[in-house]
Design a protein around this motif. Sequence first.
Motif, PDB file in Angstrom:
ATOM      1  N   GLN A  59       0.812  -1.207   0.000  1.00 28.87           N
ATOM      2  CA  GLN A  59       0.000   0.000   0.000  1.00 28.87           C
ATOM      3  C   GLN A  59       0.852   1.266   0.000  1.00 28.87           C
ATOM      4  O   GLN A  59       1.968   1.269   0.494  1.00 28.87           O
ATOM      5  N   VAL A  60       0.277   2.316  -0.558  1.00 26.98           N
ATOM      6  CA  VAL A  60       0.907   3.638  -0.552  1.00 26.98           C
ATOM      7  C   VAL A  60       0.098   4.504   0.412  1.00 26.98           C
ATOM      8  O   VAL A  60      -1.061   4.831   0.129  1.00 26.98           O
ATOM      9  N   PRO A  61       0.679   4.880   1.550  1.00 25.59           N
ATOM     10  CA  PRO A  61      -0.082   5.689   2.498  1.00 25.59           C
ATOM     11  C   PRO A  61      -0.222   7.140   2.016  1.00 25.59           C
ATOM     12  O   PRO A  61       0.729   7.720   1.508  1.00 25.59           O
ATOM     13  N   PHE A  62      -1.440   7.673   2.145  1.00 21.63           N
ATOM     14  CA  PHE A  62      -1.639   9.088   1.834  1.00 21.63           C
ATOM     15  C   PHE A  62      -2.615   9.689   2.831  1.00 21.63           C
ATOM     16  O   PHE A  62      -3.470   9.007   3.384  1.00 21.63           O
ATOM     17  N   GLN A  63      -2.432  10.982   3.044  1.00 21.70           N
ATOM     18  CA  GLN A  63      -3.293  11.729   3.943  1.00 21.70           C
ATOM     19  C   GLN A  63      -4.098  12.713   3.110  1.00 21.70           C
ATOM     20  O   GLN A  63      -3.526  13.504   2.361  1.00 21.70           O
ATOM     21  N   LEU A  64      -5.411  12.659   3.255  1.00 24.01           N
ATOM     22  CA  LEU A  64      -6.292  13.570   2.534  1.00 24.01           C
ATOM     23  C   LEU A  64      -6.773  14.653   3.492  1.00 24.01           C
ATOM     24  O   LEU A  64      -7.404  14.361   4.507  1.00 24.01           O
ATOM     25  N   VAL A  65      -6.457  15.895   3.161  1.00 26.95           N
ATOM     26  CA  VAL A  65      -6.897  17.043   3.952  1.00 26.95           C
ATOM     27  C   VAL A  65      -7.960  17.760   3.134  1.00 26.95           C
ATOM     28  O   VAL A  65      -7.721  18.120   1.980  1.00 26.95           O
ATOM     29  N   THR A  66      -9.128  17.943   3.734  1.00 24.74           N
ATOM     30  CA  THR A  66     -10.224  18.588   3.007  1.00 24.74           C
ATOM     31  C   THR A  66     -10.417  20.016   3.489  1.00 24.74           C
ATOM     32  O   THR A  66     -10.167  20.336   4.648  1.00 24.74           O
ATOM     33  N   GLN A  67     -10.877  20.837   2.554  1.00 28.37           N
ATOM     34  CA  GLN A  67     -11.143  22.235   2.864  1.00 28.37           C
ATOM     35  C   GLN A  67     -12.403  22.645   2.127  1.00 28.37           C
ATOM     36  O   GLN A  67     -12.509  22.475   0.913  1.00 28.37           O
ATOM     37  N   GLY A  68     -13.354  23.162   2.863  1.00 27.59           N
ATOM     38  CA  GLY A  68     -14.589  23.613   2.257  1.00 27.59           C
ATOM     39  C   GLY A  68     -15.439  24.311   3.302  1.00 27.59           C
ATOM     40  O   GLY A  68     -15.266  24.104   4.496  1.00 27.59           O
ATOM     41  N   THR A  69     -16.338  25.115   2.866  1.00 24.96           N
ATOM     42  CA  THR A  69     -17.222  25.822   3.776  1.00 24.96           C
ATOM     43  C   THR A  69     -18.490  25.019   3.966  1.00 24.96           C
ATOM     44  O   THR A  69     -19.133  24.616   2.995  1.00 24.96           O
ATOM     45  N   GLN A  70     -18.812  24.792   5.203  1.00 24.94           N
ATOM     46  CA  GLN A  70     -20.037  24.080   5.548  1.00 24.94           C
ATOM     47  C   GLN A  70     -20.943  25.036   6.313  1.00 24.94           C
ATOM     48  O   GLN A  70     -20.482  26.032   6.868  1.00 24.94           O
ATOM     49  N   ARG A  71     -22.202  24.710   6.365  1.00 23.91           N
ATOM     50  CA  ARG A  71     -23.147  25.549   7.101  1.00 23.91           C
ATOM     51  C   ARG A  71     -23.985  24.686   8.030  1.00 23.91           C
ATOM     52  O   ARG A  71     -24.431  23.621   7.637  1.00 23.91           O
ATOM     53  N   ALA A  72     -24.167  25.166   9.236  1.00 19.64           N
ATOM     54  CA  ALA A  72     -25.042  24.508  10.201  1.00 19.64           C
ATOM     55  C   ALA A  72     -26.218  25.446  10.452  1.00 19.64           C
ATOM     56  O   ALA A  72     -26.033  26.639  10.695  1.00 19.64           O
ATOM     57  N   GLU A  73     -27.416  24.905  10.371  1.00 20.98           N
ATOM     58  CA  GLU A  73     -28.608  25.732  10.562  1.00 20.98           C
ATOM     59  C   GLU A  73     -28.974  25.803  12.038  1.00 20.98           C
ATOM     60  O   GLU A  73     -28.751  24.872  12.788  1.00 20.98           O
ATOM     61  N   PHE A  74     -29.505  26.925  12.409  1.00 19.43           N
ATOM     62  CA  PHE A  74     -30.017  27.091  13.758  1.00 19.43           C
ATOM     63  C   PHE A  74     -31.312  27.860  13.679  1.00 19.43           C
ATOM     64  O   PHE A  74     -31.706  28.330  12.621  1.00 19.43           O
ATOM     65  N   GLY A  75     -31.974  27.971  14.764  1.00 25.28           N
ATOM     66  CA  GLY A  75     -33.254  28.659  14.776  1.00 25.28           C
ATOM     67  C   GLY A  75     -34.324  27.676  15.192  1.00 25.28           C
ATOM     68  O   GLY A  75     -34.154  26.932  16.151  1.00 25.28           O
ATOM     69  N   SER A  76     -35.414  27.630  14.448  1.00 28.05           N
ATOM     70  CA  SER A  76     -36.534  26.780  14.834  1.00 28.05           C
ATOM     71  C   SER A  76     -36.230  25.290  14.667  1.00 28.05           C
ATOM     72  O   SER A  76     -36.815  24.466  15.335  1.00 28.05           O
ATOM     73  N   ARG A  77     -35.289  24.944  13.803  1.00 28.49           N
ATOM     74  CA  ARG A  77     -34.938  23.520  13.633  1.00 28.49           C
ATOM     75  C   ARG A  77     -34.230  23.025  14.863  1.00 28.49           C
ATOM     76  O   ARG A  77     -33.287  23.629  15.334  1.00 28.49           O
ATOM     77  N   GLY A  78     -34.676  21.917  15.372  1.00 27.96           N
ATOM     78  CA  GLY A  78     -34.002  21.303  16.487  1.00 27.96           C
ATOM     79  C   GLY A  78     -34.336  21.913  17.836  1.00 27.96           C
ATOM     80  O   GLY A  78     -33.877  21.443  18.865  1.00 27.96           O
ATOM     81  N   ARG A  79     -35.131  22.947  17.852  1.00 27.65           N
ATOM     82  CA  ARG A  79     -35.519  23.588  19.109  1.00 27.65           C
ATOM     83  C   ARG A  79     -36.613  22.763  19.755  1.00 27.65           C
ATOM     84  O   ARG A  79     -37.541  22.320  19.104  1.00 27.65           O
ATOM     85  N   ARG A  80     -36.490  22.572  21.040  1.00 22.87           N
ATOM     86  CA  ARG A  80     -37.503  21.804  21.758  1.00 22.87           C
ATOM     87  C   ARG A  80     -38.543  22.751  22.319  1.00 22.87           C
ATOM     88  O   ARG A  80     -38.224  23.623  23.109  1.00 22.87           O
ATOM     89  N   ASP A  81     -39.757  22.597  21.902  1.00 21.57           N
ATOM     90  CA  ASP A  81     -40.859  23.395  22.417  1.00 21.57           C
ATOM     91  C   ASP A  81     -41.800  22.510  23.215  1.00 21.57           C
ATOM     92  O   ASP A  81     -43.023  22.650  23.155  1.00 21.57           O
ATOM     93  N   ASP A  82     -41.240  21.587  23.996  1.00 24.62           N
ATOM     94  CA  ASP A  82     -42.033  20.629  24.746  1.00 24.62           C
ATOM     95  C   ASP A  82     -42.481  21.164  26.117  1.00 24.62           C
ATOM     96  O   ASP A  82     -43.195  20.490  26.833  1.00 24.62           O
ATOM     97  N   ALA A  83     -42.021  22.335  26.480  1.00 27.27           N
ATOM     98  CA  ALA A  83     -42.348  22.871  27.807  1.00 27.27           C
ATOM     99  C   ALA A  83     -43.785  23.362  27.834  1.00 27.27           C
ATOM    100  O   ALA A  83     -44.072  24.521  27.599  1.00 27.27           O
ATOM    101  N   ARG A  84     -44.686  22.466  28.086  1.00 21.80           N
ATOM    102  CA  ARG A  84     -46.120  22.821  28.109  1.00 21.80           C
ATOM    103  C   ARG A  84     -46.675  22.621  29.484  1.00 21.80           C
ATOM    104  O   ARG A  84     -46.323  21.835  30.230  1.00 21.80           O
TER     105      ARG A  84
END
Length: 84
Positions: A59-84
Amino acid sequence: MTYHVKATWDEEAQVWAATSDDVPGLATEADTIEDLLVKLRVMIPDLLAANGVVIAEGQVPFQLVTQGTQRAEFGSRGRRDDAR
């Protein structure tokens, strides 16, 4: 020796583009990192051999380094509104 490969996300072309200073002639792209890895596993040994680099069998060992812009959404997604 571990060969270093850099992969950058090309937003316009929507592909991962890979190059390397360690592997002469390496320039390739793929839609996904997984597809890019498949290509690199074939191209790296082939290009090294074509450039006269003697590689021990195995085998030939190689290291792959990635570079790119990612986005994580916030706001109403994933918010718990169970406090009733």
